[in-house]
Design a protein around this motif. Structure first.
Motif, mmCIF file in Angstrom:
data_model
loop_
_atom_site.group_PDB
_atom_site.id
_atom_site.type_symbol
_atom_site.label_atom_id
_atom_site.label_comp_id
_atom_site.label_asym_id
_atom_site.label_seq_id
_atom_site.Cartn_x
_atom_site.Cartn_y
_atom_site.Cartn_z
ATOM 1 N N UNK A 141 0.838 -1.194 0.000
ATOM 2 C CA UNK A 141 0.000 0.000 0.000
ATOM 3 C C UNK A 141 0.878 1.252 0.000
ATOM 4 N N UNK A 142 1.880 1.263 0.883
ATOM 5 C CA UNK A 142 2.794 2.400 0.962
ATOM 6 C C UNK A 142 3.468 2.674 -0.366
ATOM 7 N N UNK A 143 3.962 1.603 -0.980
ATOM 8 C CA UNK A 143 4.634 1.735 -2.284
ATOM 9 C C UNK A 143 3.718 2.370 -3.312
ATOM 10 N N UNK A 144 2.498 1.835 -3.396
ATOM 11 C CA UNK A 144 1.559 2.321 -4.416
ATOM 12 C C UNK A 144 1.170 3.768 -4.186
ATOM 13 N N UNK A 145 1.175 4.190 -2.909
ATOM 14 C CA UNK A 145 0.824 5.574 -2.609
ATOM 15 C C UNK A 145 2.066 6.473 -2.583
ATOM 16 N N UNK A 146 3.234 5.888 -2.864
ATOM 17 C CA UNK A 146 4.463 6.688 -2.889
ATOM 18 C C UNK A 146 4.946 7.103 -1.511
ATOM 19 N N UNK A 147 4.649 6.291 -0.493
ATOM 20 C CA UNK A 147 5.047 6.630 0.877
ATOM 21 C C UNK A 147 6.233 5.785 1.315
ATOM 22 N N UNK A 148 7.092 6.363 2.155
ATOM 23 C CA UNK A 148 8.150 5.580 2.782
ATOM 24 C C UNK A 148 7.499 4.709 3.857
#
Ligand code: C2E
Ligand code: CA
Ligand code: CA
Ligand code: CA
Length: 278
Positions: free
Chosen positions: A224-231
């Motif tokens: 989820x983090x990856x897809x939203x561009x979050x660390x």
């Protein structure tokens, strides 16, 4: 006038009654602590999961009471929130944290610091000005400061909190969602929050080694983090096996006893030096 004072106390905070004398005593003691230097800021390192390079620290407040000894933040932060002391406490932690970052920078070590914000701090109209003032005072670039908020604190008053988060973001600070996965509406809110990072709650990280559901949950959060561009940061990493499992998931940063315990800010350069030599 006992009746009036009881009413006064009620209005002040219904939970601060004789049923919890320790908490009541702590309010008085905490006031002294904030103003007389019993509070200290410790820092715990965070490293890139793949390289082991330490890039940031989380600031964690510590209280050593002259008679009671160590009192944990899980006990006194709620007391500070209910008694109007969270403002001065947050200012103290921000001030010490940014002073430490400035000192490390002056010595050639560029680290970011993450500071925890509690629910009440996020409702404090002075917070944004305070953060701006302290960044200026210590001459620290705003992107070296991450502010950690929990989903619960956002949910307490979403509209107001999201507005404050946008103001902090406008200053250039990074924002992180702490204890991620433990709340109820993470997914729908995450989209609306101007955050750059999520921290996977310790409870899921601890269960990684035994396999099962926690593995699926951690993988889902990282994706989820990856897809939203979050660390994505994992906290509570206590052994190498867990660290390796996190590296497999694609998590970005790790924090926990396996890397280092929280330590006084003054000890960090020595700790980094020992680590580089070993
Ligand atoms: P948190 O923000 O979730 O902080 C992580 C907690 O996990 C810290 O507890 C830390 O010492 C502990 N920890 C770190 N690595 C490990 C590990 O590998 N294993 C285990 N079992 N624990 C680990 P601590 O310092 O007692 O803080 C407790 C909570 O108090 C924090 O939880 C945070 O919610 C709050 N807190 C601490 N400092 C501050 C502060 O300056 N301001 C505010 N508002 N809250 C704070
Ligand atoms: Ca935290
Ligand atoms: Ca946490
Ligand atoms: Ca916590």
């Amino acid at each position: 006038d006992a009746k009036a004072s009881t009413r006064g106390l009620r209005v002040f905070d219904p939970s601060l009654t004789a049923e919890d004398p320790r908490r009541l005593a702590l309010v008085t003691e905490l006031r002294t602590a904030v103003h007389e230097g019993q509070l200290e800021v410790h820092v715990q390192p965070q490293a890139e999961v793949l390289t082991g390079r330490v890039v940031s620290v989380e600031a964690l407040v510590r209280w050593t009471h002259p008679q009671l000894g160590r009192v944990g933040p899980d006990e006194f932060i709620p007391v500070a929130e209910r008694s109007g002391l969270i403002g001065p406490l947050t200012t103290l932690v921000l001030d010490r944290s940014l002073a430490a970052v400035a000192a490390w920078r002056a010595a050639g070590t560029d680290l970011s610091v993450a500071v925890n914000l509690s629910t009440r701090s996020l409702h404090d109209t002075d917070l944004v000005d305070e953060v701006a003032r302290l960044l200026r005072r210590h001459d620290v670039p705003s992107d070296r400061l991450t502010l950690e908020v929990t989903e619960g604190s956002v949910m307490a008053d979403p509209a107001r909190t999201i507005a404050v988060l946008h103001q902090l973001r406008d200053l250039g600070c990074r924002l992180s969602v702490d204890d991620f996965g433990t709340g109820y509406s993470s997914l729908s809110y995450l989209k609306r929050l101007p955050v750059q990072e999520v921290k996977i709650d310790q409870s899921f990280v601890t269960g990684l080694r035994s396999g099962g559901e926690d593995v699926a949950i951690v993988r889902a959060i990282v994706d989820l983090g990856r897809h939203l561009g979050l660390a994505v940061v994992a906290e509570g990493v206590e052994d190498q096996e867990t660290w390796d499992l996190l590296a497999d998931t694609g998590c970005d940063l790790v924090q926990g006893w396996h890397l280092g315990r929280p330590m006084p800010t003054a000890d960090l350069p020595g700790w980094l030096g020992d680590r580089a030599r070993s």
